[in-house]
Motif scaffolding. Structure first.
Motif, short mmCIF file in Angstrom:
data_model
loop_
_atom_site.label_atom_id
_atom_site.label_comp_id
_atom_site.label_asym_id
_atom_site.label_seq_id
_atom_site.Cartn_x
_atom_site.Cartn_y
_atom_site.Cartn_z
N ASP A 276 4.73 -108.59 17.07
CA ASP A 276 4.22 -107.17 17.07
C ASP A 276 3.06 -107.21 16.40
OD1 ASP A 276 6.26 -106.09 18.38
OD2 ASP A 276 7.52 -105.41 16.66
N LEU A 277 3.01 -107.78 15.09
CA LEU A 277 1.49 -107.90 14.50
C LEU A 277 0.44 -108.46 15.11
CD1 LEU A 277 -0.08 -107.23 11.68
CD2 LEU A 277 0.85 -109.42 10.71
N ALA A 278 0.78 -109.64 15.92
CA ALA A 278 -0.29 -110.45 16.48
C ALA A 278 -0.96 -109.51 17.73
CB ALA A 278 0.19 -111.58 17.15
N LEU A 279 0.07 -108.77 18.37
CA LEU A 279 -0.61 -107.91 19.37
C LEU A 279 -1.35 -106.93 19.13
CD1 LEU A 279 2.72 -107.60 21.58
CD2 LEU A 279 0.59 -108.67 22.33
N CYS A 280 -1.13 -106.17 17.79
CA CYS A 280 -2.10 -105.10 17.46
C CYS A 280 -3.20 -105.43 16.98
CB CYS A 280 -1.15 -104.12 16.54
SG CYS A 280 -1.08 -104.69 14.90
N LEU A 281 -3.46 -106.86 16.71
CA LEU A 281 -4.88 -107.37 16.26
C LEU A 281 -5.97 -107.68 17.22
CD1 LEU A 281 -3.41 -110.12 13.89
CD2 LEU A 281 -3.99 -107.67 13.12
N TYR A 282 -5.45 -107.38 18.39
CA TYR A 282 -6.60 -107.57 19.61
C TYR A 282 -7.51 -106.33 19.61
CZ TYR A 282 -4.46 -112.01 20.99
OH TYR A 282 -3.82 -113.31 21.12
N PRO A 283 -8.58 -106.44 19.90
CA PRO A 283 -9.57 -105.13 20.11
C PRO A 283 -9.14 -104.82 21.27
CG PRO A 283 -10.61 -107.36 20.71
CD PRO A 283 -9.45 -107.85 20.31
N PRO A 284 -9.41 -103.07 21.18
CA PRO A 284 -9.80 -102.44 20.06
C PRO A 284 -8.69 -102.34 19.03
CG PRO A 284 -9.35 -100.89 21.74
CD PRO A 284 -9.14 -102.35 22.37
N MET A 285 -9.21 -102.74 17.82
CA MET A 285 -7.95 -102.47 16.66
C MET A 285 -7.93 -101.23 16.13
SD MET A 285 -8.08 -104.71 13.21
CE MET A 285 -8.12 -106.57 13.94
N ASP A 286 -6.58 -100.90 16.14
CA ASP A 286 -6.23 -99.60 15.49
C ASP A 286 -5.64 -100.11 13.86
OD1 ASP A 286 -4.81 -97.20 14.93
OD2 ASP A 286 -3.05 -97.45 16.14
N TYR A 287 -6.33 -99.41 13.12
CA TYR A 287 -5.72 -99.85 11.72
C TYR A 287 -4.46 -99.35 11.36
CZ TYR A 287 -10.71 -101.97 11.39
OH TYR A 287 -11.92 -102.64 11.30
N SER A 288 -4.24 -98.04 11.79
CA SER A 288 -3.06 -97.56 11.32
C SER A 288 -1.82 -98.42 11.89
CB SER A 288 -2.79 -96.12 11.67
OG SER A 288 -2.92 -96.10 13.16
N GLY A 289 -1.99 -98.95 13.21
CA GLY A 289 -0.94 -99.77 13.62
C GLY A 289 -0.96 -100.89 13.18
N VAL A 290 -2.18 -101.55 12.63
CA VAL A 290 -2.04 -102.88 11.89
C VAL A 290 -1.45 -102.74 10.67
CG1 VAL A 290 -3.56 -104.54 10.71
CG2 VAL A 290 -4.27 -103.44 13.13
N GLU A 291 -1.72 -101.79 9.75
CA GLU A 291 -1.07 -101.52 8.64
C GLU A 291 0.54 -101.07 8.50
OE1 GLU A 291 -1.78 -98.86 4.33
OE2 GLU A 291 -3.02 -98.28 6.19
N ASN A 292 0.74 -100.45 9.84
CA ASN A 292 2.18 -100.30 9.70
C ASN A 292 3.15 -101.68 10.20
OD1 ASN A 292 4.63 -98.90 10.59
ND2 ASN A 292 4.23 -99.03 12.54
N ASN A 293 2.38 -102.49 10.99
CA ASN A 293 3.14 -103.62 11.48
C ASN A 293 3.05 -104.77 10.31
OD1 ASN A 293 4.30 -103.91 14.15
ND2 ASN A 293 2.08 -103.06 14.64
N VAL A 294 2.03 -104.69 9.27
CA VAL A 294 1.84 -105.60 8.13
C VAL A 294 2.93 -105.18 7.12
CG1 VAL A 294 0.53 -105.91 6.23
CG2 VAL A 294 -0.56 -106.42 8.45
N SER A 295 3.00 -103.93 6.98
CA SER A 295 4.05 -103.53 6.04
C SER A 295 5.59 -103.95 6.44
CB SER A 295 3.85 -101.93 5.79
OG SER A 295 2.67 -101.61 5.41
N LYS A 296 5.66 -103.56 7.89
CA LYS A 296 6.97 -104.17 8.46
C LYS A 296 7.50 -105.55 8.33
CE LYS A 296 7.81 -100.57 12.17
NZ LYS A 296 7.95 -100.57 13.43
N LEU A 297 6.31 -106.34 8.43
CA LEU A 297 6.89 -107.91 8.58
C LEU A 297 6.87 -108.14 6.91
CD1 LEU A 297 6.89 -110.61 9.87
CD2 LEU A 297 4.62 -110.77 9.69
N ALA A 298 5.95 -107.72 6.24
CA ALA A 298 6.13 -108.00 4.75
C ALA A 298 7.41 -107.48 4.19
CB ALA A 298 5.14 -107.32 3.88
N THR A 299 7.88 -106.47 4.44
CA THR A 299 9.31 -106.07 4.13
C THR A 299 10.15 -106.90 4.46
OG1 THR A 299 8.61 -103.78 4.18
CG2 THR A 299 10.87 -104.02 4.15
N LEU A 300 10.40 -107.41 5.98
CA LEU A 300 11.17 -108.18 6.21
C LEU A 300 11.23 -109.61 5.70
CD1 LEU A 300 13.40 -109.10 8.58
CD2 LEU A 300 11.20 -109.57 10.04
N LEU A 301 10.08 -109.96 5.57
CA LEU A 301 10.01 -111.23 4.86
C LEU A 301 10.48 -111.26 3.30
CD1 LEU A 301 6.62 -112.83 5.85
CD2 LEU A 301 8.59 -113.55 6.65
#
Length: 344
Positions: A276-301
């Motif tokens: 999910d994080l990798a997919l949202c990194l492709y251009p055009p990048m949506d920063y809110s989507g990136v931040e959401n997926n970063v937070s989700k993955l960090a919480t999971l880890l």
């Protein structure tokens, strides 16, 4: 479904056995094991299961050969073949049900999937026999027979206890996460700003830098850095955990078996989170989507690391990398958030 291959009375027992096998397959796929209060002998279970699988393979071969060329089997022979095929399938499903969840949910899931694959193979073989004209052995029938053999052969490679089953699950996760990391690295190496060598003030028109949806800006690339860091922390966590399970994993007590299941269940969420994080990194990048997926993955880890920390696989040497990765997750999460908020 036509009945060109099995006309008249010969098709009736085959259709009946097809319906029965489909019902058995669905019950195995969705059903629960029989929890027994008595002692369970895992070694005896595997010996009996392997014999049952071998019997299914042999019956499928007999059935396929009987309908591989004219003349059709007699009604009596057709009934005997159908009965013996059904008996082998019933035996296999019965033996599978012997395996209690107390031996490990992860192990049971992998045995269940392998059993369902065999039952699915036999189902398809019977369907092909019923629907293919009986002139010569069709490619479809050959393929279906081969699929049954292949599904049966897989049992030799199945993990023999829950520790081995959890290691299989972890290795599958490692492969998916590794692929996601490599894809992003490859994309970063290949995708360049097509106008990076042209000065902005030399450009005319409303969109001087062309279609920016197809490449990353400098800020995008900076944001990707800590995201890659999180993805690499995911891979490191899975690798280190695999090593810890190999070294310290124990299935001698119900508590330890359950802890291994907990580790398998929580870590199976890592690869979807990385994807999910990798997919949202492709251009055009949506920063809110990136931040959401970063937070989700960090919480999971962090949750994964906490479960590792409290499990029997975490000794003193493992505690070092658990703490290190926990810090790395926090660092990359904060760095990604800071970069996303920059200039916004």
């Amino acid at each position: 479904m036509s009945a060109d291959n099995c006309s008249g009375n010969v098709s009736v027992p085959l259709r009946n056995v097809l319906n029965s096998i489909q019902c058995i397959r669905d019950r195995v796929r969705d059903g629960e094991s029989n929890e027994s209060d008595g002692a369970f002998n895992l070694s005896n279970f595997w010996d009996t299961l392997n014999q049952a699988v071998k019997a299914v393979s042999q019956e499928a071969t007999k059935l396929s050969l009987a309908f591989s060329k004219p003349p059709l089997p007699s009604q009596q022979d057709g009934e005997k073949l159908s009965e013996s095929t059904l008996k082998s399938v019933l035996t296999l499903s019965t033996v599978y049900y012997w395996l209690p969840k107390s031996q490990g949910v992860t192990l049971r899931r992998q045995v269940r999937d392998a059993t369902v694959e065999v039952l699915e193979g036999v189902t398809q073989l019977v369907e092909v026999i019923l629907s293919t004209p009986l002139q010569s052995l069709s490619q479809e029938q050959l393929t279906s027979t081969g699929s049954v053999w292949s599904a049966c052969d897989q049992f030799a490679q199945l993990p023999r206890d829950n520790k081995a089953a959890v290691l299989v699950a972890l290795l599958a996760q490692i492969g998916v996460v590794k692929d996601a990391i490599e894809e992003i690295e490859q994309a970063l190496a290949e995708v360049q700003d097509p106008f990076s060598d042209v000065l902005d003030d030399d450009q005319d028109g409303d969109e001087p830098r062309g279609n920016q949806d197809t490449y990353w800006s400098e800020k995008d690339r900076r944001v990707i850095g800590p995201c890659q860091g999180l993805m690499k922390a995911s891979a490191a966590c899975l690798r280190k955990l695999t090593s810890a399970v190999k070294t310290n994993g124990d299935v001698s007590t119900p508590q330890n078996v359950a802890q291994l299941d907990d580790l398998a269940d929580i870590t199976c969420e890592i690869s979807p989170g990385v994807d999910d994080l990798a997919l949202c990194l492709y251009p055009p990048m949506d920063y809110s989507g990136v931040e959401n997926n970063v937070s989700k993955l960090a919480t999971l880890l962090k949750k994964v690391l906490e479960i590792i920390r409290s499990s029997h696989v975490c000794g003193e040497s493992e505690l070092t990398w658990v703490q290190f990765l926990d810090g790395a997750v926090s660092h990359n999460l904060q760095k990604a958030r800071d970069l996303i908020q920059e200039d916004s």
